[in-house]
Write a protein that holds these residues in place. Structure first.
Motif, mmCIF file in Angstrom:
data_model
loop_
_atom_site.group_PDB
_atom_site.id
_atom_site.type_symbol
_atom_site.label_atom_id
_atom_site.label_comp_id
_atom_site.label_asym_id
_atom_site.label_seq_id
_atom_site.Cartn_x
_atom_site.Cartn_y
_atom_site.Cartn_z
ATOM 1 N N ASN A 74 0.811 -1.221 0.000
ATOM 2 C CA ASN A 74 0.000 0.000 0.000
ATOM 3 C C ASN A 74 0.843 1.268 0.000
ATOM 4 O OD1 ASN A 74 -2.536 -1.456 0.264
ATOM 5 N ND2 ASN A 74 -1.830 -1.942 2.342
ATOM 6 N N LYS A 75 2.141 1.090 -0.231
ATOM 7 C CA LYS A 75 3.045 2.238 -0.228
ATOM 8 C C LYS A 75 3.942 2.193 -1.473
ATOM 9 C CE LYS A 75 2.948 2.281 4.794
ATOM 10 N NZ LYS A 75 3.668 2.025 6.039
ATOM 11 N N LYS A 76 4.363 3.363 -1.900
ATOM 12 C CA LYS A 76 5.094 3.455 -3.160
ATOM 13 C C LYS A 76 6.603 3.309 -2.960
ATOM 14 C CE LYS A 76 3.734 6.612 -6.094
ATOM 15 N NZ LYS A 76 3.558 7.933 -6.739
ATOM 16 N N GLY A 77 7.221 2.557 -3.890
ATOM 17 C CA GLY A 77 8.675 2.416 -3.888
ATOM 18 C C GLY A 77 9.186 2.272 -5.314
ATOM 19 N N VAL A 78 10.409 2.682 -5.539
ATOM 20 C CA VAL A 78 11.038 2.566 -6.860
ATOM 21 C C VAL A 78 12.246 1.649 -6.740
ATOM 22 C CG1 VAL A 78 12.166 3.792 -8.758
ATOM 23 C CG2 VAL A 78 10.292 4.894 -7.507
ATOM 24 N N PHE A 79 12.281 0.602 -7.565
ATOM 25 C CA PHE A 79 13.410 -0.318 -7.594
ATOM 26 C C PHE A 79 14.159 -0.094 -8.915
ATOM 27 C CE2 PHE A 79 11.188 -3.847 -4.877
ATOM 28 C CZ PHE A 79 11.039 -2.938 -3.844
ATOM 29 N N ILE A 80 15.463 0.120 -8.838
ATOM 30 C CA ILE A 80 16.262 0.371 -10.042
ATOM 31 C C ILE A 80 17.092 -0.855 -10.380
ATOM 32 C CG2 ILE A 80 18.033 1.849 -11.077
ATOM 33 C CD1 ILE A 80 17.189 4.053 -9.113
ATOM 34 N N TYR A 81 16.877 -1.366 -11.584
ATOM 35 C CA TYR A 81 17.598 -2.549 -12.055
ATOM 36 C C TYR A 81 18.300 -2.248 -13.376
ATOM 37 C CZ TYR A 81 15.401 -5.763 -8.709
ATOM 38 O OH TYR A 81 15.008 -6.405 -7.562
ATOM 39 N N GLN A 82 19.412 -2.932 -13.591
ATOM 40 C CA GLN A 82 20.104 -2.792 -14.875
ATOM 41 C C GLN A 82 19.478 -3.716 -15.923
ATOM 42 O OE1 GLN A 82 24.346 -3.269 -14.377
ATOM 43 N NE2 GLN A 82 24.574 -1.265 -13.424
ATOM 44 N N LYS A 83 18.967 -4.859 -15.465
ATOM 45 C CA LYS A 83 18.293 -5.802 -16.362
ATOM 46 C C LYS A 83 16.923 -6.148 -15.783
ATOM 47 C CE LYS A 83 22.546 -7.853 -18.173
ATOM 48 N NZ LYS A 83 23.339 -9.106 -18.355
ATOM 49 N N LYS A 84 16.012 -6.502 -16.643
ATOM 50 C CA LYS A 84 14.650 -6.802 -16.219
ATOM 51 C C LYS A 84 14.643 -7.972 -15.238
ATOM 52 C CE LYS A 84 10.048 -7.251 -18.260
ATOM 53 N NZ LYS A 84 9.313 -7.402 -19.543
ATOM 54 N N PRO A 85 14.132 -7.777 -14.002
ATOM 55 C CA PRO A 85 14.172 -8.817 -12.960
ATOM 56 C C PRO A 85 12.988 -9.786 -13.057
ATOM 57 C CG PRO A 85 13.301 -6.789 -12.050
ATOM 58 C CD PRO A 85 13.604 -6.504 -13.490
ATOM 59 N N GLU A 86 13.092 -10.767 -13.913
ATOM 60 C CA GLU A 86 11.981 -11.689 -14.178
ATOM 61 C C GLU A 86 11.530 -12.431 -12.920
ATOM 62 O OE1 GLU A 86 10.447 -11.573 -16.860
ATOM 63 O OE2 GLU A 86 11.832 -10.754 -18.344
ATOM 64 N N THR A 87 12.498 -12.898 -12.124
ATOM 65 C CA THR A 87 12.159 -13.642 -10.899
ATOM 66 C C THR A 87 11.400 -12.759 -9.919
ATOM 67 O OG1 THR A 87 14.155 -14.985 -11.165
ATOM 68 C CG2 THR A 87 13.099 -15.010 -9.000
ATOM 69 N N LEU A 88 11.844 -11.538 -9.748
ATOM 70 C CA LEU A 88 11.175 -10.600 -8.847
ATOM 71 C C LEU A 88 9.751 -10.316 -9.319
ATOM 72 C CD1 LEU A 88 11.291 -8.495 -6.491
ATOM 73 C CD2 LEU A 88 11.933 -6.828 -8.247
ATOM 74 N N ILE A 89 9.571 -10.157 -10.608
ATOM 75 C CA ILE A 89 8.240 -9.847 -11.157
ATOM 76 C C ILE A 89 7.253 -10.971 -10.841
ATOM 77 C CG2 ILE A 89 6.943 -9.479 -13.297
ATOM 78 C CD1 ILE A 89 9.538 -8.113 -14.380
ATOM 79 N N LYS A 90 7.703 -12.222 -10.964
ATOM 80 C CA LYS A 90 6.845 -13.371 -10.641
ATOM 81 C C LYS A 90 6.454 -13.343 -9.159
ATOM 82 C CE LYS A 90 8.699 -16.507 -14.169
ATOM 83 N NZ LYS A 90 9.493 -17.738 -14.408
ATOM 84 N N LYS A 91 7.440 -13.017 -8.309
ATOM 85 C CA LYS A 91 7.191 -12.976 -6.872
ATOM 86 C C LYS A 91 6.190 -11.864 -6.530
ATOM 87 C CE LYS A 91 10.616 -13.940 -4.119
ATOM 88 N NZ LYS A 91 11.859 -13.844 -3.281
#
Length: 296
Positions: A74-91
């Motif tokens: 319910n809160k906003k955050g920005v994660f900066i990645y050099q490559k698309k984090p496929e595993t994180l997106i699934k999680k």
């Protein structure tokens, strides 16, 4: 809500964050020794999610736990990645956390044409109004320093208050990259690409290259082309003591100019140099005298 920014260019990433995040921004890096303590302090603050947005970087090699990710339900955050984090997106999907992915350009171009296409879109997106005829020249000059150009354009836009920027204003206001590109400037001169030559000439002067040095480079280059034309054998060419690759580059121009053309340009440059040394020409006049040669 998690905003995932994917890219390597710090300038565009910061620009994107500034345009999307209106709350106060608090940056954290997983490389910081006190990351956990700082994160807990902010995550437990009443301001987090309302007035403060957490921006987290250096997380490409970090596996984020479910407990950590749940802070952003319910809160906003920005994660900066050099490559698309496929595993994180699934999680994130499994945890039913709202997210958005924005891929940021890395500003790496193999050809000036690629940069020119990007530049056209960038100007349109940021409502910066430049003469279209100048984009090709800018993309050639700044292809190794694109972020410098984008930063300068943003500053000029602020100065102009969204009004169209003229070619003259661009030449006078822009800060050129500090690395000399005088050989490209000479190529533009030899190819008679007037617009490109003017931009490079302005840039060389702005970074401190003296006008007499520019005349000297042009003169010596043309003289070497002339001597290569006159060479009757490989031994004659070797007497000039030129680097092999530089020699091959100059030999390409021996086919583009006839002997009379080169002699005429050399004589014109010698005359400009003579007048300057005798104080018959001011430094600002030399600029126009060189341009006259391109028009002949």
């Amino acid at each position: 809500m998690i905003l995932i920014l994917v890219g390597e260019n710090d300038f565009l990433i910061k620009e994107k964050i500034d345009s999307l995040i209106k709350e106060e921004k608090f940056y954290l890096s997983f490389k910081d020794k006190d990351f956990k303590e700082n994160f807990k302090r902010i995550a437990n603050s009443r301001l987090f999610g309302n007035e403060v947005c957490l921006i987290i970087k250096d997380i490409d090699k970090v596996e984020l736990s479910e407990d950590f990710l749940n802070h952003f339900k319910n809160k906003k955050g920005v994660f900066i990645y050099q490559k698309k984090p496929e595993t994180l997106i699934k999680k994130i999907k499994n945890l039913k956390i709202h997210y958005e992915i924005i891929e940021v350009h890395n500003l790496k171009f193999k050809k000036p044409q690629e940069f020119e296409e990007f530049l056209g879109e960038y100007l349109k997106e940021n409502k910066i109004k430049l003469p279209q005829t100048i984009l090709s020249s800018l993309s050639k000059i700044f292809i190794t320093n694109p972020a410098i150009l984008l930063n300068e354009l943003k500053k000029i836009k602020f100065y102009k208050q969204n009004e169209p920027i003229t070619k003259e204003e661009l030449l006078n206001l822009i800060k050129w990259p500090t690395d000399s590109r005088i050989f490209e400037m000479i190529d533009d001169f030899l190819e008679r690409k007037k617009a490109d030559f003017i931009l490079r000439l302005n840039r060389e002067i702005s970074i401190g290259t003296k006008i007499e040095q520019i005349i000297g480079f042009l003169y010596k280059t043309l003289l070497r082309i002339f001597l290569l034309q006159k060479a009757k054998s490989i031994k004659d060419e070797e007497k000039l003591g030129l680097n092999y690759f530089y020699k091959q580059r100059l030999k390409n121009y021996t086919k583009k100019f006839n002997e009379e053309e080169i002699k005429k340009i050399i004589n014109n440059l010698a005359e400009i140099d003579r007048k300057y040394k005798k104080f018959l020409l001011k430094e600002e006049d030399i600029y126009y005298e060189i341009l006259k040669i391109l028009e002949k």
